[in-house]
Write an enzyme that holds these catalytic residues in place. Structure first.
Site, PDB file in Angstrom:
ATOM      1  N   SER A 128       0.803  -1.214   0.000  1.00  0.00           N
ATOM      2  CA  SER A 128       0.000   0.000   0.000  1.00  0.00           C
ATOM      3  C   SER A 128       0.838   1.268   0.000  1.00  0.00           C
ATOM      4  O   SER A 128       0.404   2.309  -0.486  1.00  0.00           O
ATOM      5  CB  SER A 128      -0.923   0.007   1.219  1.00  0.00           C
ATOM      6  OG  SER A 128      -0.166  -0.132   2.398  1.00  0.00           O
ATOM      7  N   ASP A 281       6.095  -5.903  11.814  1.00  0.00           N
ATOM      8  CA  ASP A 281       5.271  -6.275  10.655  1.00  0.00           C
ATOM      9  C   ASP A 281       5.744  -7.632  10.137  1.00  0.00           C
ATOM     10  O   ASP A 281       6.039  -7.803   8.960  1.00  0.00           O
ATOM     11  CB  ASP A 281       5.400  -5.196   9.572  1.00  0.00           C
ATOM     12  CG  ASP A 281       4.251  -5.245   8.574  1.00  0.00           C
ATOM     13  OD1 ASP A 281       3.230  -5.899   8.862  1.00  0.00           O
ATOM     14  OD2 ASP A 281       4.364  -4.637   7.487  1.00  0.00           O
TER      15      ASP A 281
END
Length: 503
Positions: A128, A281
C-alpha cells in the site's frame, strides 16, 4: 478533496451497512431501524464482519492497514469482527513502471539508467505504501530499490483526519470509549503510518536492526546503501532466500523447521526485551529463510519500541506467567498503575488463572492466542485495566509470531522454549550481573564527574568566609569525605570488572 473523500466513505459505509453497526450501540434500537428503513435497497445478508472487511478493502490500502491493526485490539471488537478483520490482506496492484522510473528521476535528478547499471522495471513486490524493484549498483552489487507510491501524503492525511473524527464520535457514544481510548489507537496508527511515508526513517530502522543482530547466527538484515537513499527511494542489499510460507520448499532444502521455530521465539524475545526495538510487521511476506537456516527480515516501515519500564513490566509478567505465579501477574498490573489501586489481588489472580491455566503443557497447535487475548481483554474490562496504546504493535507482532509458529512447527512448546531465555534475561537485569552491568555503564560518567568535587570544595574554601555559608561548607566537607569512600568502593568494583574480563 476531503469533502469528496468523505462522500465516498459515507457511500461505502451505507452500501455495506456500517452505519447500522454503529447505530446498534444506541440502546433503544430505533435509530438502526430507521436507517435500515430509509436505505431499504441494501443487501445486508452477509455477516457484519464480512461486510466491514469488504468495506475497508473498498476504501483502499490505508483503511486496510487500519483494519489489520484494529484486528489485534480484540478489547475493542466483538470476536466475529476481529476474526474477519484478521483476514485482511495488504495486496495492492503495483503502479506503472513508467511512474516508478519518473519517481527515481525525481529523487536523483537523473534517469535510472544513469544511477544503476541495471534496473528491472517490473516490480517484485507491491504494497500500500511502496513497491520494490531489483537493480544493480555501479560497483556491481545487487540491490533492492523501494519506491514510495506517488501522492500518498495528501490522501493519508485526509483519511487520518476522518478516522480521528470517527474515533472521537465512538468515545462519545460508547460506554467503554474512555477506557479503550479509540482516539489514541488512531493516533498510534497515524504515527506508524507517517513513519512509513519517510523511507529514510525506514532505512534507519533497517540499519538499527542490522546493528542489533550483527554477527547473529539467527537473523540476517540487509545492508543499507545510504548514498542512494532519500525520503522517497530506499536502496538496500538484495537478499536471497525462500519465503517462510513455502514449507515444502524449506523441507526440500533440508531446513530444520523445529529449530527454525525455536529460533523465531528467541529472535522475538531478544528484540523485545534486550533491545526494546522490534520488527512489528512480521507477516510471512516479510520473512524469508536463507539457505543456511537463518531468518531474513525485510520491510522495516513499522517497528515497535519499548521503554525500560515497559520491558521490565513485560518481563515480570512473562516470568510470572511461565511460573504460573498468577498472584504476581496481578500484583505487577496493580503496581504498574494499569489496574486501579483498590483492585482485590485475590479476585484478579483468580480471573487470570481461569484464562491461563487451561493452555499450559499444550503444543502451539492446540492453543488459540486469539481466544486467549479475547478472554484477557474481557478480564481487563471487568477489572477496569487501562489499555496501553504503545503495546498495540506488540500485540500485532505476537499474533504474527503465532501464525508463523503454526506453519513451521505446530507441536512447538512455546512455554518451554521461551522460559529459559526469559530467566536468563532477568538474571542479566537484576542481581549481581545487573549491578555489575550498571556499574560498567555508569563508570565513565562517574570518572568525569568525581574529580571535579575537590576543585569545587577548594573554590568554596578560598572565598571570604560568610556566616551564612558555614552550614553549606560543612555539608561540602562531609560530601568530600563520603565521596572518598565511594571512590574506594568504585575502584574495587572496577578492579573486579576488569578481572572478570580475563576469566
Amino acid at each position: 478533496m476531503r469533502l469528496f473523500r468523505l462522500i465516498k466513505i459515507l457511500a461505502v459505509a451505507s452500501q455495506y451497512g456500517l452505519d447500522s453497526m454503529v447505530l446498534e450501540l444506541e440502546p433503544s434500537g430505533r435509530l438502526a431501524r430507521l436507517a435500515n428503513a430509509l436505505q431499504f435497497w441494501r443487501d445486508l445478508s452477509l455477516p457484519r464482519g464480512v461486510r466491514l472487511r469488504q468495506a475497508l478493502e473498498n476504501l483502499g490500502p490505508i483503511f486496510v492497514k487500519f483494519g489489520q491493526m484494529l484486528s489485534t485490539r480484540r478489547d475493542l471488537l466483538p470476536q466475529d469482527i476481529a476474526d474477519e478483520l484478521a483476514r485482511l490482506q495488504d495486496q495492492v496492484p503495483p503502479f506503472s513502471s513508467a511512474l516508478a522510473l519518473k519517481e527515481i528521476e525525481k529523487a536523483y535528478g537523473k534517469p535510472a539508467s544513469e544511477v544503476f547499471t541495471e534496473f528491472d522495471p517490473v516490480p517484485v513486490a507491491s504494497a500500500s505504501i511502496a513497491q520494490v524493484h531489483f537493480a544493480r549498483l555501479p560497483d556491481g552489487k545487487e540491490v533492492a530499490v523501494k519506491i514510495l507510491r506517488p501522492n500518498m501524503h495528501g490522501v493519508i492525511e485526509h483519511d487520518l483526519a476522518l478516522m480521528d473524527a470517527a474515533a472521537m464520535l465512538l468515545e462519545k457514544i460508547w460506554a467503554d470509549g474512555k477506557r479503550l481510548k479509540p482516539r489514541e489507537v488512531v493516533a498510534e496508527f497515524a504515527k506508524y503510518l507517517r513513519d512509513e511515508l519517510d523511507l529514510m526513517r525506514e532505512a534507519a530502522n533497517c540499519s538499527q536492526l542490522r546493528r542489533n543482530f550483527e554477527g547473529s547466527p539467527l537473523l540476517m538484515v540487509p545492508e543499507v546503501f545510504w548514498d542512494w537513499c532519500g525520503p522517497t527511494v530506499m536502496v538496500m542489499e538484495r537478499m536471497h532466500g525462500t519465503p517462510i510460507s513455502r514449507i515444502e520448499e524449506l523441507r526440500a532444502q533440508g531446513i530444520d523447521l523445529e529449530q527454525l521455530s525455536m529460533a523465531g521465539v528467541e529472535i522475538f524475545f531478544t528484540q523485545v526485551l534486550r533491545d526494546g526495538f522490534f520488527h512489528a510487521d512480521m507477516h510471512p511476506g516479510n520473512i524469508f529463510v536463507h539457505a543456511d537456516g537463518r531468518y531474513i527480515a525485510l520491510d522495516f516501515g513499522i517497528v515497535g519500541t519499548l521503554t525500560d519500564s515497559d520491558k521490565n513490566y513485560l518481563a515480570q509478567n512473562f516470568i510470572a506467567f511461565f511460573r504460573r505465579d498468577y498472584k504476581r501477574v496481578a500484583e505487577v498490573h496493580i503496581e504498574s498503575g494499569w489496574a486501579p489501586e483498590n483492585t482485590r489481588v485475590d479476585e484478579f489472580e483468580a480471573a487470570i488463572r481461569a484464562v491461563c491455566e487451561p493452555i499450559f503443557d499444550r503444543p502451539l497447535k492446540d492453543i488459540s492466542f486469539g481466544k486467549i487475548l479475547l478472554r484477557l481483554f474481557q478480564t481487563s474490562r471487568r477489572f477496569n485495566v487501562e489499555i496501553q496504546p504503545q503495546l498495540v504493535m506488540l500485540q500485532k507482532t505476537l499474533l504474527n509470531i503465532e501464525g508463523l509458529g503454526r506453519q513451521l512447527n505446530p507441536d512447538l512448546d512455546l512455554w518451554k522454549t521461551a522460559k529459559p531465555f526469559l530467566e536468563h534475561w532477568m538474571s542479566e537485569q537484576i542481581g549481581w550481573r545487573g549491578a555489575l552491568k550498571g556499574v560498567r555503564q555508569e563508570a565513565p560518567q562517574w570518572a568525569r564527574s568525581l574529580p571535579q568535587l575537590p576543585r569545587l570544595v577548594y573554590q568554596a574554601l578560598a572565598r571570604p568566609p560568610r556566616a551564612d555559608l558555614a552550614p553549606q561548607l560543612e555539608r561540602l566537607i562531609a560530601a568530600q569525605d563520603q565521596q572518598n569512600r565511594w571512590l574506594l568502593v568504585i575502584a574495587l568494583l572496577l578492579a573486579i570488572i576488569g578481572a572478570a574480563q580475563f576469566v
